[in-house]
Design a protein around this motif. Structure first.
Motif, PDB file in Angstrom:
ATOM      1  N   UNK A 199       0.832  -1.204   0.000  1.00  0.00           N
ATOM      2  CA  UNK A 199       0.000   0.000   0.000  1.00  0.00           C
ATOM      3  C   UNK A 199       0.866   1.252   0.000  1.00  0.00           C
ATOM      4  N   UNK A 200       1.946   1.222   0.756  1.00  0.00           N
ATOM      5  CA  UNK A 200       2.831   2.381   0.859  1.00  0.00           C
ATOM      6  C   UNK A 200       3.481   2.701  -0.479  1.00  0.00           C
ATOM      7  N   UNK A 201       3.860   1.655  -1.224  1.00  0.00           N
ATOM      8  CA  UNK A 201       4.550   1.839  -2.491  1.00  0.00           C
ATOM      9  C   UNK A 201       3.603   1.873  -3.689  1.00  0.00           C
ATOM     10  N   UNK A 202       2.301   1.675  -3.454  1.00  0.00           N
ATOM     11  CA  UNK A 202       1.364   1.624  -4.565  1.00  0.00           C
ATOM     12  C   UNK A 202       1.577   0.413  -5.444  1.00  0.00           C
ATOM     13  N   UNK A 203       1.899  -0.731  -4.849  1.00  0.00           N
ATOM     14  CA  UNK A 203       2.177  -1.961  -5.582  1.00  0.00           C
ATOM     15  C   UNK A 203       1.134  -3.016  -5.244  1.00  0.00           C
ATOM     16  N   UNK A 204       1.109  -4.087  -6.026  1.00  0.00           N
ATOM     17  CA  UNK A 204       0.184  -5.186  -5.778  1.00  0.00           C
ATOM     18  C   UNK A 204       0.576  -5.926  -4.502  1.00  0.00           C
ATOM     19  N   UNK A 205      -0.428  -6.320  -3.742  1.00  0.00           N
ATOM     20  CA  UNK A 205      -0.161  -7.101  -2.544  1.00  0.00           C
ATOM     21  C   UNK A 205       0.260  -8.518  -2.933  1.00  0.00           C
ATOM     22  N   UNK A 206       1.087  -9.157  -2.123  1.00  0.00           N
ATOM     23  CA  UNK A 206       1.561 -10.505  -2.486  1.00  0.00           C
ATOM     24  C   UNK A 206       0.433 -11.526  -2.392  1.00  0.00           C
ATOM     25  N   UNK A 207       0.509 -12.569  -3.203  1.00  0.00           N
ATOM     26  CA  UNK A 207      -0.494 -13.632  -3.105  1.00  0.00           C
ATOM     27  C   UNK A 207      -0.344 -14.394  -1.794  1.00  0.00           C
ATOM     28  N   UNK A 208      -1.430 -15.031  -1.370  1.00  0.00           N
ATOM     29  CA  UNK A 208      -1.436 -15.816  -0.135  1.00  0.00           C
ATOM     30  C   UNK A 208      -1.488 -17.307  -0.476  1.00  0.00           C
ATOM     31  N   UNK A 209      -0.690 -18.074   0.237  1.00  0.00           N
ATOM     32  CA  UNK A 209      -0.712 -19.524   0.059  1.00  0.00           C
ATOM     33  C   UNK A 209      -0.736 -20.190   1.430  1.00  0.00           C
ATOM     34  N   UNK A 210      -1.169 -21.439   1.472  1.00  0.00           N
ATOM     35  CA  UNK A 210      -1.188 -22.188   2.725  1.00  0.00           C
ATOM     36  C   UNK A 210       0.224 -22.644   3.079  1.00  0.00           C
ATOM     37  N   UNK A 211       0.394 -23.047   4.328  1.00  0.00           N
ATOM     38  CA  UNK A 211       1.705 -23.559   4.741  1.00  0.00           C
ATOM     39  C   UNK A 211       2.064 -24.824   3.957  1.00  0.00           C
ATOM     40  N   UNK A 212       1.061 -25.636   3.676  1.00  0.00           N
ATOM     41  CA  UNK A 212       1.326 -26.851   2.897  1.00  0.00           C
ATOM     42  C   UNK A 212       1.847 -26.498   1.510  1.00  0.00           C
ATOM     43  N   UNK A 213       1.271 -25.480   0.879  1.00  0.00           N
ATOM     44  CA  UNK A 213       1.761 -25.035  -0.427  1.00  0.00           C
ATOM     45  C   UNK A 213       3.173 -24.472  -0.312  1.00  0.00           C
ATOM     46  N   UNK A 214       3.417 -23.701   0.749  1.00  0.00           N
ATOM     47  CA  UNK A 214       4.736 -23.084   0.929  1.00  0.00           C
ATOM     48  C   UNK A 214       5.830 -24.145   1.025  1.00  0.00           C
ATOM     49  N   UNK A 215       5.508 -25.284   1.618  1.00  0.00           N
ATOM     50  CA  UNK A 215       6.502 -26.347   1.780  1.00  0.00           C
ATOM     51  C   UNK A 215       7.048 -26.822   0.431  1.00  0.00           C
ATOM     52  N   UNK A 216       6.241 -26.723  -0.606  1.00  0.00           N
ATOM     53  CA  UNK A 216       6.660 -27.207  -1.920  1.00  0.00           C
ATOM     54  C   UNK A 216       7.063 -26.094  -2.874  1.00  0.00           C
ATOM     55  N   UNK A 217       6.630 -24.844  -2.596  1.00  0.00           N
ATOM     56  CA  UNK A 217       6.841 -23.762  -3.555  1.00  0.00           C
ATOM     57  C   UNK A 217       7.970 -22.805  -3.178  1.00  0.00           C
ATOM     58  N   UNK A 218       8.359 -22.775  -1.920  1.00  0.00           N
ATOM     59  CA  UNK A 218       9.334 -21.777  -1.479  1.00  0.00           C
ATOM     60  C   UNK A 218      10.667 -22.443  -1.128  1.00  0.00           C
TER      61      UNK A 218
END
Length: 304
Positions: free
Chosen positions: A248-267
């Motif tokens: 919001x401060x930078x006028x940019x898109x907010x990051x997408x939200x993922x579940x912890x289970x998704x994060x385990x495989x994507x990050x």
């Protein structure tokens, strides 16, 4: 002989000033340098290419390497105060660099105070609980385990009967500043890196680099013997809230939200590790004993 004169005669002028040795004079160390008014500053650097830049800031550089103890001999007995900001190695469960430093500092007259810059990661995952310095360290990651080892080595050095050095340990969370390389969330927002859904999210803690430098400076003079200090601002934000606020401060898109289970495989593992620990640091001791008045008590003000 007048009472205000030393029986040894006038001391050389170089011994009348405080002598501050900075180990790891990167961004924060250089901010500490700018706070010095009466101390002569020497910085250890392992990069000969940085010598000219350090001299330009009024710092006397000493080329040496904590991984090569024989190169540290010039450090012995020189400093009245030491600021140790060098990180441990990237491997192992101990910090041989802090051991090498303390061994060198013991060779001659010891400094009166030492400040070690550690990490709040030593507390491990606290499930979002409020955490003060009395909480027992419970590191999860190898890098936090190395920091616990470094803290122990520095405190042991302070307790030695022959040294009696006031050692202060600063437990530091995420450092940010608009004028610090990689010091804002802007690049991560540009990459669109996801954050956790609110039900899986973790609390994060922050400190502006300028406030951290002031905490380092004050701890050199006001830190209590063998004392730990949480060094963080007053913000209480979940990680997702932090990135949403920055977007919001930078006028940019907010990051997408993922579940912890998704994060385990994507990050990647490093990023995932920061999403696996949740705590809210209490900074009462920092304010009371170091008497630090935060310039950026809210991370939003610091980013702006």
């Amino acid at each position: 002989m007048p009472s205000n004169q030393s029986p040894l005669g006038a001391l050389p002028s170089r011994f009348k000033r405080e002598r501050l040795l900075i180990i790891g004079c990167g961004d924060v160390g250089q901010r500490v340098v700018r706070l010095q008014r009466h101390a002569r500053v020497v910085a250890l650097t392992s990069s000969p290419e940085r010598v000219a830049a350090l001299r330009a800031q009024g710092v006397t550089p000493i080329v040496g390497n904590l991984d090569a103890p024989a190169t540290l001999q010039r450090l012995a007995g020189w400093a009245t105060r030491v600021l140790h900001l060098a990180p441990p190695p990237l491997q192992g469960s101990v910090d041989p660099r802090s051991l090498a430093l303390t061994r060198m500092l013991m060779r001659r007259s010891a400094p009166s105070s030492v400040v070690y810059g550690s990490t709040s990661g030593v507390y491990g995952d606290c499930a979002g609980a409020w955490v003060d310095e009395s909480r027992r360290a419970s590191p999860i990651t190898p890098r936090a385990q190395r920091r616990v080892d470094a803290e122990a080595r520095m405190r042991h050095f302070g307790r030695l009967r022959s040294s009696a050095v006031r050692v202060s340990v600063l437990r530091i969370p995420g450092i940010y500043a608009p004028d610090r390389e990689g010091g804002t969330p802007r690049d991560r927002l540009l990459r669109g890196t996801p954050v956790l859904t609110r039900e899986d999210d973790v609390f994060t803690n922050h400190i502006h680099a300028d406030d951290l430098a002031r905490a380092c400076h004050l701890a050199l003079w006001r830190g209590q013997p063998q004392r730990a200090y949480n060094v963080n601002d007053d913000s209480q934000l979940l990680m997702g809230e932090y990135f949403d606020m920055a977007a919001d401060l930078y006028g940019m898109a907010k990051p997408p939200r993922i579940s912890r289970a998704q994060a385990q495989t994507e990050l990647p593992a490093m990023q995932l590790s920061f999403m696996s620990e949740s705590r809210r640091l209490m900074n009462t001791r920092m304010k009371r004993e170091l008497r630090l008045q935060l310039r950026y008590a809210d991370v939003k003000d610091g980013l702006a």
